[in-house]
Design a protein around this motif. Structure first.
Motif, PDB file in Angstrom:
ATOM      1  N   THR A 363       0.834  -1.200   0.000  1.00  0.00           N
ATOM      2  CA  THR A 363       0.000   0.000   0.000  1.00  0.00           C
ATOM      3  C   THR A 363       0.866   1.246   0.000  1.00  0.00           C
ATOM      4  OG1 THR A 363      -1.795  -1.129   1.168  1.00  0.00           O
ATOM      5  CG2 THR A 363      -1.765   1.273   1.271  1.00  0.00           C
ATOM      6  N   PHE A 364       0.544   2.172  -0.906  1.00  0.00           N
ATOM      7  CA  PHE A 364       1.252   3.442  -1.017  1.00  0.00           C
ATOM      8  C   PHE A 364       0.229   4.570  -0.869  1.00  0.00           C
ATOM      9  CE2 PHE A 364       3.723   0.265  -3.137  1.00  0.00           C
ATOM     10  CZ  PHE A 364       5.039   0.588  -2.870  1.00  0.00           C
ATOM     11  N   PRO A 365       0.225   5.246   0.286  1.00  0.00           N
ATOM     12  CA  PRO A 365      -0.757   6.307   0.516  1.00  0.00           C
ATOM     13  C   PRO A 365      -0.755   7.340  -0.606  1.00  0.00           C
ATOM     14  CG  PRO A 365       0.430   5.816   2.535  1.00  0.00           C
ATOM     15  CD  PRO A 365       1.115   5.059   1.441  1.00  0.00           C
ATOM     16  N   GLN A 366      -1.945   7.751  -0.988  1.00  0.00           N
ATOM     17  CA  GLN A 366      -2.170   8.735  -2.044  1.00  0.00           C
ATOM     18  C   GLN A 366      -1.780   8.250  -3.435  1.00  0.00           C
ATOM     19  OE1 GLN A 366      -3.894  11.427  -1.126  1.00  0.00           O
ATOM     20  NE2 GLN A 366      -3.772  10.536   0.936  1.00  0.00           N
ATOM     21  N   ARG A 367      -1.362   6.965  -3.531  1.00  0.00           N
ATOM     22  CA  ARG A 367      -0.938   6.456  -4.837  1.00  0.00           C
ATOM     23  C   ARG A 367      -1.664   5.173  -5.235  1.00  0.00           C
ATOM     24  NH1 ARG A 367       5.281   5.883  -5.279  1.00  0.00           N
ATOM     25  NH2 ARG A 367       4.774   6.009  -7.514  1.00  0.00           N
ATOM     26  N   GLY A 368      -1.866   4.255  -4.304  1.00  0.00           N
ATOM     27  CA  GLY A 368      -2.569   3.039  -4.659  1.00  0.00           C
ATOM     28  C   GLY A 368      -2.026   1.793  -3.989  1.00  0.00           C
ATOM     29  N   VAL A 369      -2.558   0.653  -4.395  1.00  0.00           N
ATOM     30  CA  VAL A 369      -2.187  -0.644  -3.839  1.00  0.00           C
ATOM     31  C   VAL A 369      -1.871  -1.585  -4.999  1.00  0.00           C
ATOM     32  CG1 VAL A 369      -2.907  -2.577  -2.366  1.00  0.00           C
ATOM     33  CG2 VAL A 369      -3.791  -0.269  -1.919  1.00  0.00           C
ATOM     34  N   VAL A 370      -0.794  -2.362  -4.833  1.00  0.00           N
ATOM     35  CA  VAL A 370      -0.445  -3.378  -5.825  1.00  0.00           C
ATOM     36  C   VAL A 370      -0.261  -4.711  -5.106  1.00  0.00           C
ATOM     37  CG1 VAL A 370       0.666  -1.746  -7.399  1.00  0.00           C
ATOM     38  CG2 VAL A 370       2.042  -2.909  -5.655  1.00  0.00           C
ATOM     39  N   GLY A 371      -0.524  -5.801  -5.823  1.00  0.00           N
ATOM     40  CA  GLY A 371      -0.315  -7.115  -5.221  1.00  0.00           C
ATOM     41  C   GLY A 371      -1.068  -8.192  -5.959  1.00  0.00           C
ATOM     42  N   ILE A 372      -1.009  -9.363  -5.397  1.00  0.00           N
ATOM     43  CA  ILE A 372      -1.615 -10.542  -5.994  1.00  0.00           C
ATOM     44  C   ILE A 372      -2.207 -11.387  -4.883  1.00  0.00           C
ATOM     45  CG2 ILE A 372       0.563 -11.859  -5.875  1.00  0.00           C
ATOM     46  CD1 ILE A 372      -0.246 -13.203  -8.514  1.00  0.00           C
ATOM     47  N   GLU A 373      -3.223 -12.169  -5.224  1.00  0.00           N
ATOM     48  CA  GLU A 373      -3.801 -13.118  -4.268  1.00  0.00           C
ATOM     49  C   GLU A 373      -4.277 -14.346  -5.027  1.00  0.00           C
ATOM     50  OE1 GLU A 373      -7.142 -13.226  -0.694  1.00  0.00           O
ATOM     51  OE2 GLU A 373      -7.322 -11.761  -2.300  1.00  0.00           O
ATOM     52  N   ASN A 374      -3.870 -15.498  -4.542  1.00  0.00           N
ATOM     53  CA  ASN A 374      -4.330 -16.781  -5.064  1.00  0.00           C
ATOM     54  C   ASN A 374      -4.894 -17.614  -3.921  1.00  0.00           C
ATOM     55  OD1 ASN A 374      -3.488 -16.335  -7.733  1.00  0.00           O
ATOM     56  ND2 ASN A 374      -1.452 -17.182  -7.344  1.00  0.00           N
ATOM     57  N   SER A 375      -5.766 -18.537  -4.251  1.00  0.00           N
ATOM     58  CA  SER A 375      -6.273 -19.501  -3.275  1.00  0.00           C
ATOM     59  C   SER A 375      -5.719 -20.881  -3.586  1.00  0.00           C
ATOM     60  CB  SER A 375      -7.799 -19.537  -3.288  1.00  0.00           C
ATOM     61  OG  SER A 375      -8.337 -18.314  -2.832  1.00  0.00           O
ATOM     62  N   TYR A 376      -5.385 -21.633  -2.540  1.00  0.00           N
ATOM     63  CA  TYR A 376      -4.718 -22.927  -2.683  1.00  0.00           C
ATOM     64  C   TYR A 376      -5.380 -23.968  -1.789  1.00  0.00           C
ATOM     65  CZ  TYR A 376      -0.926 -19.906  -4.385  1.00  0.00           C
ATOM     66  OH  TYR A 376      -0.181 -18.971  -5.075  1.00  0.00           O
ATOM     67  N   ALA A 377      -5.390 -25.197  -2.269  1.00  0.00           N
ATOM     68  CA  ALA A 377      -5.766 -26.342  -1.441  1.00  0.00           C
ATOM     69  C   ALA A 377      -4.497 -27.111  -1.105  1.00  0.00           C
ATOM     70  CB  ALA A 377      -6.745 -27.241  -2.183  1.00  0.00           C
ATOM     71  N   ILE A 378      -4.315 -27.434   0.154  1.00  0.00           N
ATOM     72  CA  ILE A 378      -3.163 -28.246   0.558  1.00  0.00           C
ATOM     73  C   ILE A 378      -3.476 -29.707   0.253  1.00  0.00           C
ATOM     74  CG2 ILE A 378      -1.616 -28.866   2.444  1.00  0.00           C
ATOM     75  CD1 ILE A 378      -1.546 -25.892   1.560  1.00  0.00           C
ATOM     76  N   THR A 379      -2.524 -30.389  -0.382  1.00  0.00           N
ATOM     77  CA  THR A 379      -2.690 -31.793  -0.746  1.00  0.00           C
ATOM     78  C   THR A 379      -1.698 -32.652   0.042  1.00  0.00           C
ATOM     79  OG1 THR A 379      -1.062 -31.710  -2.546  1.00  0.00           O
ATOM     80  CG2 THR A 379      -3.327 -31.050  -3.081  1.00  0.00           C
TER      81      THR A 379
END
Length: 396
Positions: A363-379
């Motif tokens: 998160t960068f105040p006054q500029r925005g948010v960058v990132g990624i999110e994935n969901s995983y199942a543990i096997t």
């Protein structure tokens, strides 16, 4: 029927281990998990024998949906007497000792607990919320299939969004497009949360400084929202070229959710934001190497903190300043905030059947948010990535 019978059996095993005589379940999602019905009532699960779902409304519908026996609740003032009749051998012991019954203290209103105490004076109540959440933490093959379907639908929605996203549209227009698309595909229209006073709409869509605006929502990106009455996610702000657009949007099919995030830009991002985004992908790739049975949840979070520090981005990791959140990820299933939590103090070892969303963001105040999110199942041998949407910074 076998699925629900197995869930009741696992709960009864835990009740016996903790020397509890039974469990009283009242919350909608837990009722659905153990019975297959979300009608209003009380599910009583004894430590041995058959469970009974005492339904206030609608009895007829519950009888058609529930995998366990259904009885009309009738007058609540007579509920204690009704339990004593249905579970006579168990409640007959109350003459010599108090029965120990678990309840979901994390979600059961105090007023409702007091009503139960009044009609069941011979019961000693215990907190069964962690026990229930731990049982729900391990997903069956049927549950995983529903989460995969949610992932398939939200992937189609992302492809649609990438094709329609343009400068000059508002955040509200963008998330509305997501909502319309997935609703037509069977999204139930909400993403359930267990946490007190926590709500999530369809997700968090935000661009530029609006995405970086902190919120009461317990996540790394809050969003400006439409007003103080809904202070999170999309606003009426117009999306501009050259700013990060965070698309943290889920989907819920037959009660089961997927949670994922992608970052987009119309044109190009400043180099430091590109580097931050690249760091989020490096973190998730490194964490993936640790996703195997036996890895302690806390270790995943601490590892991500070290990587953010080494990249010189600690101040921006998972929020900014006092509004930083202290986790890397969380369990998902019927709710968006299930166990386990990838955070300090959570010593759960990963187990086959756990489903977790991992979301390194900056998160960068006054500029925005960058990132990624994935969901995983543990096997048994590692993990299955449930999220199928293409990765990488999406440049439009």
């Amino acid at each position: 029927m076998k699925e629900y019978a197995k869930r009741i059996e696992r709960l009864q095993e835990r009740l016996q281990q903790q020397a509890l005589d039974g469990c009283m379940i009242t919350q909608n999602v837990d009722l659905y998990y153990f019975t297959g019905s979300m009608q209003t009532g009380y599910l009583f699960v004894p430590s041995g024998g058959e469970a009974v779902f005492f339904v206030r409304r609608s009895v007829v519908r519950a009888q058609g949906e529930s995998a366990v026996a259904v009885e009309p609740l009738g007058s609540f003032r007579a509920f204690g007497q009704r339990l004593a009749e249905v579970f006579a051998p168990l409640f007959g012991q109350a003459s010599s000792r108090k029965l120990r019954v678990a309840a979901e203290f994390d979600v059961l209103p105090v007023q409702q607990l007091q009503r139960l105490e009044a009609v069941l004076p011979d019961v000693e109540w215990a907190d069964g919320s962690t026990m229930i959440r731990e049982l729900r933490m391990i997903k069956s093959a049927a549950e995983l299939a529903l989460i995969r379907e949610s992932a398939r639908v939200i992937d189609l929605a992302f492809q649609e969004a990438f094709g329609t996203l343009r400068a000059g549209m508002t955040e509200l227009e963008l998330i509305s497009g997501f909502e319309l698309f997935i609703r037509r595909q069977g999204h139930i229209g909400l993403m359930r949360m267990r946490g007190y006073n926590q709500e999530v709409i369809t997700g968090m869509v935000g661009a530029g400084e609006a995405a970086a605006m902190p919120s009461y929502f317990d996540g790394p990106a809050g969003g400006q929202g439409l007003s103080a009455a809904s202070p999170q996610s999309a606003s009426r702000r117009v999306i501009q070229p050259g700013e990060p657009i965070l698309l943290d949007v889920g989907c819920c099919i037959d009660g089961y959710v997927i949670d994922q995030t992608r970052t987009a830009v119309i044109g190009s991002l400043p180099e430091d934001l590109v580097q931050a985004y690249d760091t989020s992908e490096r973190i998730i790739r490194s964490v993936e190497e640790m996703l195997k049975p036996g890895t302690v949840c806390e270790k995943l979070y601490m590892h991500s903190l070290l990587m953010a520090h080494d990249a010189g981005l600690s101040d921006h990791y998972m929020g900014y300043g006092a509004d930083q959140v202290k986790f890397l990820g969380h369990g998902i299933g019927l709710e968006i905030d299930e166990l386990p939590v990838l955070a300090k103090g959570f010593s759960y070892p990963l187990q086959p059947g756990m489903v977790i969303a991992i979301e390194p963001k900056f998160t960068f105040p006054q500029r925005g948010v960058v990132g990624i999110e994935n969901s995983y199942a543990i096997t048994d041998t590692g993990f299955e990535k449930l999220t199928v949407t293409r990765e990488g910074l999406v440049k439009l």
